[in-house]
Design an enzyme around this catalytic site. Sequence first.
Site, PDB file in Angstrom:
ATOM      1  N   TYR A   1       0.780  -1.226   0.000  1.00  0.00           N
ATOM      2  CA  TYR A   1       0.000   0.000   0.000  1.00  0.00           C
ATOM      3  C   TYR A   1       0.819   1.287   0.000  1.00  0.00           C
ATOM      4  O   TYR A   1       0.242   2.369  -0.105  1.00  0.00           O
ATOM      5  CB  TYR A   1      -0.952   0.004   1.204  1.00  0.00           C
ATOM      6  CG  TYR A   1      -1.911  -1.161   1.184  1.00  0.00           C
ATOM      7  CD1 TYR A   1      -2.938  -1.214   0.261  1.00  0.00           C
ATOM      8  CD2 TYR A   1      -1.767  -2.218   2.074  1.00  0.00           C
ATOM      9  CE1 TYR A   1      -3.815  -2.288   0.233  1.00  0.00           C
ATOM     10  CE2 TYR A   1      -2.637  -3.296   2.050  1.00  0.00           C
ATOM     11  CZ  TYR A   1      -3.656  -3.320   1.115  1.00  0.00           C
ATOM     12  OH  TYR A   1      -4.518  -4.378   1.089  1.00  0.00           O
TER      13      TYR A   1
ATOM     14  N   HIS B   1     -15.371  -8.115  -1.006  1.00  0.00           N
ATOM     15  CA  HIS B   1     -15.436  -9.549  -1.263  1.00  0.00           C
ATOM     16  C   HIS B   1     -16.421 -10.281  -0.368  1.00  0.00           C
ATOM     17  O   HIS B   1     -16.635 -11.477  -0.550  1.00  0.00           O
ATOM     18  CB  HIS B   1     -14.038 -10.153  -1.063  1.00  0.00           C
ATOM     19  CG  HIS B   1     -12.950  -9.278  -1.589  1.00  0.00           C
ATOM     20  ND1 HIS B   1     -12.773  -9.026  -2.939  1.00  0.00           N
ATOM     21  CD2 HIS B   1     -11.994  -8.541  -0.952  1.00  0.00           C
ATOM     22  CE1 HIS B   1     -11.746  -8.196  -3.093  1.00  0.00           C
ATOM     23  NE2 HIS B   1     -11.273  -7.894  -1.903  1.00  0.00           N
TER      24      HIS B   1
ATOM     25  N   ASP C   1     -25.644  -4.389  -2.708  1.00  0.00           N
ATOM     26  CA  ASP C   1     -27.050  -4.011  -2.915  1.00  0.00           C
ATOM     27  C   ASP C   1     -27.243  -2.505  -2.824  1.00  0.00           C
ATOM     28  O   ASP C   1     -28.059  -1.929  -3.548  1.00  0.00           O
ATOM     29  CB  ASP C   1     -27.944  -4.703  -1.878  1.00  0.00           C
ATOM     30  CG  ASP C   1     -28.160  -6.179  -2.163  1.00  0.00           C
ATOM     31  OD1 ASP C   1     -27.817  -6.645  -3.270  1.00  0.00           O
ATOM     32  OD2 ASP C   1     -28.679  -6.872  -1.257  1.00  0.00           O
TER      33      ASP C   1
ATOM     34  N   SER D   1      -4.288  -2.148  -4.608  1.00  0.00           N
ATOM     35  CA  SER D   1      -3.530  -3.299  -5.119  1.00  0.00           C
ATOM     36  C   SER D   1      -4.300  -3.958  -6.259  1.00  0.00           C
ATOM     37  O   SER D   1      -5.492  -3.718  -6.453  1.00  0.00           O
ATOM     38  CB  SER D   1      -3.306  -4.317  -3.998  1.00  0.00           C
ATOM     39  OG  SER D   1      -4.528  -4.917  -3.617  1.00  0.00           O
TER      40      SER D   1
ATOM     41  N   ARG E   1      -3.615 -11.356  -5.777  1.00  0.00           N
ATOM     42  CA  ARG E   1      -3.587 -11.690  -4.350  1.00  0.00           C
ATOM     43  C   ARG E   1      -4.395 -12.968  -4.097  1.00  0.00           C
ATOM     44  O   ARG E   1      -4.710 -13.711  -5.015  1.00  0.00           O
ATOM     45  CB  ARG E   1      -4.104 -10.494  -3.560  1.00  0.00           C
ATOM     46  CG  ARG E   1      -3.190  -9.268  -3.781  1.00  0.00           C
ATOM     47  CD  ARG E   1      -3.609  -8.067  -3.015  1.00  0.00           C
ATOM     48  NE  ARG E   1      -3.448  -8.318  -1.586  1.00  0.00           N
ATOM     49  CZ  ARG E   1      -3.971  -7.541  -0.654  1.00  0.00           C
ATOM     50  NH1 ARG E   1      -4.685  -6.481  -0.990  1.00  0.00           N
ATOM     51  NH2 ARG E   1      -3.786  -7.808   0.622  1.00  0.00           N
TER      52      ARG E   1
ATOM     53  N   ARG F   1     -10.077 -12.686  -2.945  1.00  0.00           N
ATOM     54  CA  ARG F   1     -10.131 -11.282  -3.369  1.00  0.00           C
ATOM     55  C   ARG F   1     -10.503 -11.130  -4.849  1.00  0.00           C
ATOM     56  O   ARG F   1     -10.615 -10.017  -5.343  1.00  0.00           O
ATOM     57  CB  ARG F   1      -8.793 -10.601  -3.093  1.00  0.00           C
ATOM     58  CG  ARG F   1      -8.466 -10.508  -1.621  1.00  0.00           C
ATOM     59  CD  ARG F   1      -7.193  -9.715  -1.384  1.00  0.00           C
ATOM     60  NE  ARG F   1      -6.663  -9.899  -0.053  1.00  0.00           N
ATOM     61  CZ  ARG F   1      -7.057  -9.222   1.024  1.00  0.00           C
ATOM     62  NH1 ARG F   1      -7.983  -8.299   0.929  1.00  0.00           N
ATOM     63  NH2 ARG F   1      -6.499  -9.464   2.199  1.00  0.00           N
TER      64      ARG F   1
END
Length: 139
Positions: free
Chosen positions: A23, A78, A85, A100, A105, A109
Amino acid sequence: MKKLIIINGPNLNLLGKRETNIYGSMTFTEFFDSVVKKYPNIDLAYFQSNIEGELIDKIQEVGFTYDGIILNAAAYTHTSIGIGDTVKGVTTPVVEVHISNTFSREEFRHQSYISPNAKGVILGFGLQSYELAIESFLS
């Protein structure tokens, strides 16, 4: 003047401290301040929460009056059918963003409950992913 909001989910308040190899070392506050200066003709707001319901409340609050939502729901991307919704239920377009490349990954994810109802998805460009999302609302 376009009115956009960046909404960040869990643990993004730890940017600059958490997993800097993924990050980076810049805090989101530092990044946001630079983006506000770069785009003076945009009314740009920011909201972050580690709580799923607060993210849903914020999307509902701005989802009928803002010109765009830039959403990094982080891990909730995820897992949260509720956030998915909510994105489907509002009229403001949403761009899903990830710092990322989530496809490089863990396999869990690779699934997003937001993507099917998003205007677009930008991932893997670090913090620049947010700027690319802003640019998508300017064209």
